[in-house]
Design a protein around this motif. Structure first.
Motif, PDB file in Angstrom:
ATOM      1  N   UNK A 190     -25.216 -35.769   8.260  1.00 31.02           N
ATOM      2  CA  UNK A 190     -26.442 -35.514   7.538  1.00 31.02           C
ATOM      3  C   UNK A 190     -26.241 -34.268   6.676  1.00 31.02           C
ATOM      4  N   UNK A 191     -26.549 -34.410   5.425  1.00 25.98           N
ATOM      5  CA  UNK A 191     -26.412 -33.280   4.514  1.00 25.98           C
ATOM      6  C   UNK A 191     -27.789 -32.776   4.112  1.00 25.98           C
ATOM      7  N   UNK A 192     -27.832 -31.526   3.823  1.00 32.29           N
ATOM      8  CA  UNK A 192     -29.084 -30.893   3.412  1.00 32.29           C
ATOM      9  C   UNK A 192     -29.028 -30.647   1.923  1.00 32.29           C
ATOM     10  N   UNK A 193     -29.958 -31.237   1.211  1.00 29.06           N
ATOM     11  CA  UNK A 193     -29.983 -31.044  -0.238  1.00 29.06           C
ATOM     12  C   UNK A 193     -31.148 -30.144  -0.618  1.00 29.06           C
ATOM     13  N   UNK A 194     -30.836 -29.063  -1.266  1.00 25.12           N
ATOM     14  CA  UNK A 194     -31.846 -28.088  -1.668  1.00 25.12           C
ATOM     15  C   UNK A 194     -32.755 -28.637  -2.758  1.00 25.12           C
ATOM     16  N   UNK A 195     -32.291 -29.572  -3.528  1.00 22.61           N
ATOM     17  CA  UNK A 195     -33.094 -30.106  -4.625  1.00 22.61           C
ATOM     18  C   UNK A 195     -34.321 -30.865  -4.130  1.00 22.61           C
ATOM     19  N   UNK A 196     -34.303 -31.388  -2.925  1.00 15.66           N
ATOM     20  CA  UNK A 196     -35.468 -32.100  -2.407  1.00 15.66           C
ATOM     21  C   UNK A 196     -36.498 -31.140  -1.821  1.00 15.66           C
ATOM     22  N   UNK A 197     -36.084 -29.952  -1.472  1.00 15.21           N
ATOM     23  CA  UNK A 197     -36.987 -28.972  -0.856  1.00 15.21           C
ATOM     24  C   UNK A 197     -37.624 -28.067  -1.909  1.00 15.21           C
ATOM     25  N   UNK A 198     -36.950 -27.767  -2.960  1.00 14.90           N
ATOM     26  CA  UNK A 198     -37.410 -26.810  -3.963  1.00 14.90           C
ATOM     27  C   UNK A 198     -38.783 -27.145  -4.541  1.00 14.90           C
ATOM     28  N   UNK A 199     -39.084 -28.387  -4.923  1.00 17.28           N
ATOM     29  CA  UNK A 199     -40.423 -28.663  -5.460  1.00 17.28           C
ATOM     30  C   UNK A 199     -41.535 -28.372  -4.458  1.00 17.28           C
ATOM     31  N   UNK A 200     -41.279 -28.631  -3.186  1.00 18.36           N
ATOM     32  CA  UNK A 200     -42.294 -28.361  -2.162  1.00 18.36           C
ATOM     33  C   UNK A 200     -42.533 -26.869  -1.992  1.00 18.36           C
ATOM     34  N   UNK A 201     -41.471 -26.093  -2.063  1.00 21.24           N
ATOM     35  CA  UNK A 201     -41.594 -24.637  -1.941  1.00 21.24           C
ATOM     36  C   UNK A 201     -42.346 -24.068  -3.140  1.00 21.24           C
ATOM     37  N   UNK A 202     -42.047 -24.558  -4.311  1.00 23.30           N
ATOM     38  CA  UNK A 202     -42.743 -24.101  -5.515  1.00 23.30           C
ATOM     39  C   UNK A 202     -44.217 -24.491  -5.449  1.00 23.30           C
ATOM     40  N   UNK A 203     -44.506 -25.704  -5.023  1.00 23.07           N
ATOM     41  CA  UNK A 203     -45.906 -26.152  -4.912  1.00 23.07           C
ATOM     42  C   UNK A 203     -46.666 -25.309  -3.890  1.00 23.07           C
ATOM     43  N   UNK A 204     -46.037 -25.019  -2.773  1.00 22.61           N
ATOM     44  CA  UNK A 204     -46.674 -24.174  -1.764  1.00 22.61           C
ATOM     45  C   UNK A 204     -46.939 -22.773  -2.298  1.00 22.61           C
ATOM     46  N   UNK A 205     -45.995 -22.223  -3.030  1.00 24.25           N
ATOM     47  CA  UNK A 205     -46.177 -20.893  -3.609  1.00 24.25           C
ATOM     48  C   UNK A 205     -47.310 -20.878  -4.630  1.00 24.25           C
ATOM     49  N   UNK A 206     -47.422 -21.928  -5.426  1.00 29.28           N
ATOM     50  CA  UNK A 206     -48.504 -22.009  -6.407  1.00 29.28           C
ATOM     51  C   UNK A 206     -49.848 -22.125  -5.708  1.00 29.28           C
ATOM     52  N   UNK A 207     -49.933 -22.940  -4.676  1.00 29.11           N
ATOM     53  CA  UNK A 207     -51.189 -23.081  -3.935  1.00 29.11           C
ATOM     54  C   UNK A 207     -51.568 -21.759  -3.267  1.00 29.11           C
ATOM     55  N   UNK A 208     -50.601 -21.070  -2.707  1.00 30.52           N
ATOM     56  CA  UNK A 208     -50.867 -19.774  -2.084  1.00 30.52           C
ATOM     57  C   UNK A 208     -51.339 -18.754  -3.116  1.00 30.52           C
ATOM     58  N   UNK A 209     -50.731 -18.750  -4.279  1.00 28.66           N
ATOM     59  CA  UNK A 209     -51.140 -17.828  -5.339  1.00 28.66           C
ATOM     60  C   UNK A 209     -52.559 -18.120  -5.803  1.00 28.66           C
ATOM     61  N   UNK A 210     -52.889 -19.382  -5.963  1.00 28.74           N
ATOM     62  CA  UNK A 210     -54.251 -19.749  -6.363  1.00 28.74           C
ATOM     63  C   UNK A 210     -55.252 -19.328  -5.290  1.00 28.74           C
ATOM     64  N   UNK A 211     -54.911 -19.509  -4.027  1.00 31.22           N
ATOM     65  CA  UNK A 211     -55.801 -19.103  -2.940  1.00 31.22           C
ATOM     66  C   UNK A 211     -56.023 -17.591  -2.934  1.00 31.22           C
ATOM     67  N   UNK A 212     -54.977 -16.829  -3.171  1.00 31.66           N
ATOM     68  CA  UNK A 212     -55.106 -15.365  -3.209  1.00 31.66           C
ATOM     69  C   UNK A 212     -55.973 -14.935  -4.383  1.00 31.66           C
TER      70      UNK A 212
END
Length: 59
Positions: free
Chosen positions: A1-23
């Motif tokens: 099983x390999x871990x691909x960072x490209x599949x995780x990056x959009x989720x991290x960016x979306x979470x950061x945007x949601x957190x910024x909007x909440x703040x």
């Protein structure tokens, strides 16, 4: 099983945007409350700590 960072990056960016909007929304809400209550607080010659601290300590 390999871990691909490209599949995780959009989720991290979306979470950061949601957190910024909440703040930002939280800061706007607090600023609105403080601005609304300022004339009453000034009329009573109370500091921010005494005006908002009293209701916070009585709950």
């Amino acid at each position: 099983m390999t871990f691909e960072l490209l599949t995780v990056t959009p989720w991290v960016v979306a979470l950061a945007v949601v957190a910024l909007v909440a703040v930002v929304l939280a800061v706007v809400a607090v600023t609105d409350v403080v601005r609304t209550h300022r004339p009453v607080r000034m009329a009573r010659h109370e500091s921010i700590r005494s005006y908002y601290g009293r209701p916070a300590l009585h709950h």
